[in-house]
Design an enzyme around this catalytic site. Structure first.
Site, PDB file in Angstrom:
ATOM      1  N   ASP A   1      13.943  73.155  37.398  1.00 56.56           N
ATOM      2  CA  ASP A   1      15.777  74.090  38.090  1.00 56.56           C
ATOM      3  C   ASP A   1      15.981  74.905  37.411  1.00 56.56           C
ATOM      4  O   ASP A   1      16.052  75.447  36.651  1.00 56.56           O
ATOM      5  CB  ASP A   1      16.438  72.369  38.139  1.00 56.56           C
ATOM      6  CG  ASP A   1      18.184  72.477  38.945  1.00 56.56           C
ATOM      7  OD1 ASP A   1      17.563  73.419  40.523  1.00 56.56           O
ATOM      8  OD2 ASP A   1      18.924  72.069  38.978  1.00 56.56           O
TER       9      ASP A   1
ATOM     10  N   GLU B   1      15.483  80.208  40.388  1.00 58.03           N
ATOM     11  CA  GLU B   1      15.805  81.354  41.284  1.00 58.03           C
ATOM     12  C   GLU B   1      15.576  82.705  40.372  1.00 58.03           C
ATOM     13  O   GLU B   1      15.282  83.774  41.583  1.00 58.03           O
ATOM     14  CB  GLU B   1      16.986  81.694  42.291  1.00 58.03           C
ATOM     15  CG  GLU B   1      17.061  80.044  42.860  1.00 58.03           C
ATOM     16  CD  GLU B   1      16.952  78.546  42.480  1.00 58.03           C
ATOM     17  OE1 GLU B   1      17.796  78.735  41.604  1.00 58.03           O
ATOM     18  OE2 GLU B   1      16.248  77.435  43.111  1.00 58.03           O
TER      19      GLU B   1
ATOM     20  N   ASP C   1      19.468  71.390  46.812  1.00 58.66           N
ATOM     21  CA  ASP C   1      20.624  70.790  47.361  1.00 58.66           C
ATOM     22  C   ASP C   1      21.028  70.983  48.622  1.00 58.66           C
ATOM     23  O   ASP C   1      22.021  71.949  48.846  1.00 58.66           O
ATOM     24  CB  ASP C   1      22.128  71.627  46.429  1.00 58.66           C
ATOM     25  CG  ASP C   1      21.683  71.693  45.202  1.00 58.66           C
ATOM     26  OD1 ASP C   1      20.761  70.312  44.390  1.00 58.66           O
ATOM     27  OD2 ASP C   1      21.987  72.528  44.394  1.00 58.66           O
TER      28      ASP C   1
HETATM   29  O1  MIG Z   1      23.771  72.988  39.943  1.00 56.92           O
HETATM   30  O2  MIG Z   1      21.034  69.615  37.277  1.00 56.92           O
HETATM   31  O3  MIG Z   1      18.647  71.097  42.712  1.00 56.92           O
HETATM   32  O4  MIG Z   1      18.944  68.974  42.408  1.00 56.92           O
HETATM   33  O5  MIG Z   1      20.905  67.466  39.749  1.00 56.92           O
HETATM   34  C1  MIG Z   1      22.963  72.130  39.950  1.00 56.92           C
HETATM   35  C2  MIG Z   1      21.381  69.358  38.108  1.00 56.92           C
HETATM   36  C3  MIG Z   1      22.331  72.458  39.222  1.00 56.92           C
HETATM   37  C4  MIG Z   1      20.651  71.463  40.915  1.00 56.92           C
HETATM   38  C5  MIG Z   1      19.480  70.696  41.471  1.00 56.92           C
HETATM   39  C6  MIG Z   1      19.969  69.519  41.548  1.00 56.92           C
HETATM   40  C7  MIG Z   1      20.613  69.392  39.630  1.00 56.92           C
HETATM   41  C8  MIG Z   1      21.382  69.554  39.801  1.00 56.92           C
HETATM   42  N1  MIG Z   1      20.679  71.145  39.569  1.00 56.92           N
END
Ligand code: MIG
Length: 769
Positions: A408, A411, A482
């Protein structure tokens, strides 16, 4: 017109064209895949394309009066003295024609004083005007009858015509709406249907780029980039399917998943704050007889969000706990973010620092920004050594019993402002910066994670990533990030997953129920129905929102949810067959109708139906309060899965869809495998398989392997041909026998009887028992 002259050299399928000022190169990879390249002295590393994709191709190059003509069996390309490129298919239909006029910008110039006034009322005035920051642009003429598809994870509708998009991976927390130009992934491929004739264009440039799909003008569409070489691929093919297949040949196909990866997965930010909570969730699934293959651990399981750690205050004996869950059939997928906490007492940080593995400021110091762990450094994933290092550390999680890894924030997302484009990173074998590598940061992280898991386990890796570039499909499944518990986001799931599928990402899903905002019983119900054929099937939600497990809204929602999970499991062998097929033809599992019926103008803007492979059509309810809808059925005859009622195609029908009904139609005369319902997918081979005939006759090819490792690459798989002729003659034949054991019994459900075929070991044949 130009008085320029044009000359060419032709060497080994590479045609170099010169006019007085410029050079353009055409490279023929396949009769219907041709690269257009202009060297701007930028990096030539491709992150999307691996290995040599060029085959020996017959072609001709001739000089005509005003242009050079390159012809293969599939395409004819004419380049004029201004180096304008025109592409025709084999029968002379224009596909891609360079636009000769000037662009007419629709952007009004507004001075700073006026911008300030507009902003002061709260309106947005974009400062990030990608489209005016152009280093080069490719402008193509547009026909009245021309539609666009692909482009990856963009918001909005199926047909991209009339919209503009940017390619710049970005974590967008606001509710994703159709006017957004970019989200987490950049997949700069577009597919067109020009007067019904299909083609594709893939722009393999990782720098920030822009697509205008006819928003600015009805006369042209264009692609522009802020930097990089001019480097695009013309994709031909006699059908949209053939064009997509060419794209996935070039950038790679989704490898066969393990079978359990197609089962149900539950996630929630916050579950892994305590072992008790995880246990409670797993127990509830068992108590309510809901299938569960995996539970995802969000960032809470780590020690202060330090990657490659387990918080043993929360999980005393993580390995024991994960093994215990595994013995009950439930796997754990922990998350990793790229940010490594800046902490002198933390081994991963120390190691990365010592080895120079983090992204740097232009002055050579380590670049630091704030993410979940606080101030953090960012691995330089474009460096192959960093990828190996990261991959080796993944073993830590796998040794604890993790069945895959969720990645995650890649980007990359940061809390204290965007990472500056000057941040120094490695482009494989040379120094570069974020400006070039932003869009492949997640891609390289996914690749590192995939390779790490593969070498540690030998099994088919499960990686799920948020950020991606063209080609990431070779390493990872994806989710759309999200979303929110909003009806428009349920609606958007269909075109978004459809276009991701066309863009190579056959293994994809959305957060079922919605991530942010509070779901409702009706929304959750319609979401699990609509998503039940989604290749990735995961319910996930944010920390602060209302619970959205299947049981929290009482008996009605629970029983509908369970009914659809049962349906999913019946279709898992079909989905698995679709994936086996996808590894060969590169076509998505979940697909828009336009892929299967590209000559049917009625499906070119169809946003609320999708197909699964060639045989199943799904028309979910995605409107609040709706219980009846119209369904467009394309050419052929269709059977309602639930009632068996037959409908003629090329027609709109009205169907009732009360809260517990998902309209599903099976193409007449299909044979489909019908899996058993289980609460956890076993790694033991199945002893039997059931097939169902829909209609009077049909034929089906079924694939079987161990569902876990890579032995199928060495031929360890079985193929079964199941046939019912128009005379009602039924047969089962083993057409490839590389995997033991084969099914002992095969059941075939015909409309009026059920046949049992038994395997005869000695003659390697099935016959009716
Ligand atoms: O800023 O790890 O898209 O699935 O639960 C949030 C916490 C960071 C974004 C992800 C989401 C995840 C969340 N993450």
């Amino acid at each position: 017109m130009s008085s320029q002259s044009i000359e060419f050299e032709d060497k080994n399928q590479q045609i170099t064209l010169h006019n007085d000022d410029n050079t353009l190169q055409l490279t023929i990879l396949e009769p219907d895949i041709i690269q257009v390249f202009q060297d701007h002295n930028k990096s030539k590393n491709s992150y999307a394309i691996e290995g040599n994709k060029q085959e020996k191709v017959e072609y001709q190059v001739v000089k005509k009066d005003h242009y050079i003509e390159v012809t293969t069996s599939a395409l004819c390309i004419q380049v004029d003295a201004a180096l304008k490129v025109d592409v025709y298919d084999a029968t002379g239909n224009p596909l891609i024609i360079d636009y000769r006029g000037e662009r007419q910008s629709i952007n009004k110039t507004v001075d700073e004083a006026h911008k300030k006034i507009v902003r002061s009322e709260g309106h947005e005035v974009s400062t990030l005007s990608h489209k005016d920051d152009t280093y080069y642009e490719v402008v193509k003429s547009l026909d009245d009858d021309e539609q666009f598809y692909g482009l990856g994870d963009k918001t909005g509708y199926l047909n991209k015509r009339g919209y503009e998009y940017d390619n710049w991976n970005y974590d967008e927390p606001r509710p994703h709406i159709e006017s957004f130009t970019h989200l987490y992934k950049s997949i700069p491929v577009m597919f067109g249907l020009k007067n019904g004739h299909p083609y594709g264009l893939f722009f393999d440039n990782t720098y920030r780029s822009h697509f205008d799909m006819g928003k600015e003008s009805p006369n042209y569409y264009y692609y522009s980039a802020v930097d990089g070489n001019l480097n695009y691929y013309i994709l031909g093919g006699t059908s949209l399917k053939a064009v997509i297949s060419n794209y996935t040949y070039l950038t790679g196909r989704v490898p066969l998943p393990q079978k359990w990866m197609l089962g149900y997965q539950q996630s929630r930010w916050g579950y892994s704050m305590s072992q008790e909570r995880v246990q409670e969730i797993v127990d509830k699934f068992a108590e309510y007889h809901l299938p569960l293959e995996a539970i995802h651990f969000d960032i809470d399981y780590m020690v202060g969000y330090r990657v490659f750690t387990w918080d043993t205050d929360k999980f005393k004996h993580p390995k024991q706990f994960l093994n215990d869950l595994k013995s009950k059939g439930v796997r754990v997928i922990p998350i990793l973010d790229p940010g490594v906490k800046q902490d002198d007492n933390y081994d991963i940080y120390q190691e990365g620092l010592k080895k120079g593995y983090f992204a740097k400021n232009p002055d050579g110091s380590v670049y630091i920004n704030r993410v979940w762990p606080g101030k953090s450094a960012f691995p330089d994933f474009g460096n192959p050594d960093v990828r190996t290092w990261w991959g080796q550390h993944c073993k830590f999680l796998l040794d604890t019993g993790a069945a895959g890894i969720w990645i995650d924030m890649n980007e990359p997302a940061t809390f204290d402002g965007n990472m500056p484009e000057e941040v120094v990173m490695t482009d494989e074998d040379q120094q570069s910066n974020l400006k070039q590598l932003n869009n492949v940061y997640g891609h390289n992280m996914a690749r590192a994670t995939y390779d790490g898991i593969k070498s540690a386990t030998g099994k088919r890796p499960y990686v799920i990533t948020r950020a991606a570039y063209a080609g990431t499909q070779k390493y990872s499944t994806i989710w759309t990030g999200d979303n929110q518990s909003l009806w428009p986001h349920l609606q958007m799931m269909i075109p978004q997953l459809s276009n991701l599928g066309l863009s190579g990402f056959s293994f994809a899903g959305t957060d079922i129920g919605g991530f942010s905002a509070d779901t409702t019983p009706e929304l959750l119900t319609r979401w699990i129905e609509a998503a039940i054929f989604s290749p990735l099937l995961r319910n996930h939600s944010a920390l602060q929102v209302r619970d959205q497990e299947p049981w929290v809204f009482g008996e009605q929602v629970l029983s509908i949810y369970r009914k659809y999970l049962h349906l999913r499991y019946h279709f898992i062998p079909y989905l698995y067959d679709c994936f086996a097929q996808e590894t060969k033809d590169g076509l998505p599992v979940l697909r828009p109708l336009v892929l299967n019926y590209d000559d049917d103008a009625n499906v070119r803007n169809l946003n609320d139906e999708y197909m699964v492979g060639d045989r199943i059509l799904v028309a979910p309810i995605v409107q609040q309060g709706q219980t009846v809808r119209s369904v467009y059925l394309p050419q052929g005859d269709w059977l309602d899965l639930w009632s068996g009622v037959q409908y003629g195609g090329k027609n709109n029908i009205i169907v009732e869809a009360p809260i517990d009904k998902l309209p599903v139609f099976i193409k007449m005369n299909s044979i489909l495998p019908w899996g058993q319902f289980v609460e956890h997918i076993s790694e033991q081979p199945d002893e039997t398989m059931t097939f169902r005939l829909f209609g009077n006759s049909g034929s089906y090819k079924h694939y079987q392997d161990d569902g876990v490792d890579f032995e199928y690459e060495n031929g360890q798989y079985n193929l079964y041909q199941v046939t019912v002729t128009t005379d009602g003659e039924a047969s089962v034949t083993l057409t490839n026998n590389g995997f033991a054991p084969v099914y002992k019994y095969i059941y075939l459900e015909l409309p009026n009887k059920k046949l049992t075929f038994e395997y005869d070991e000695k003659n390697k044949k099935y016959s009716v028992a």
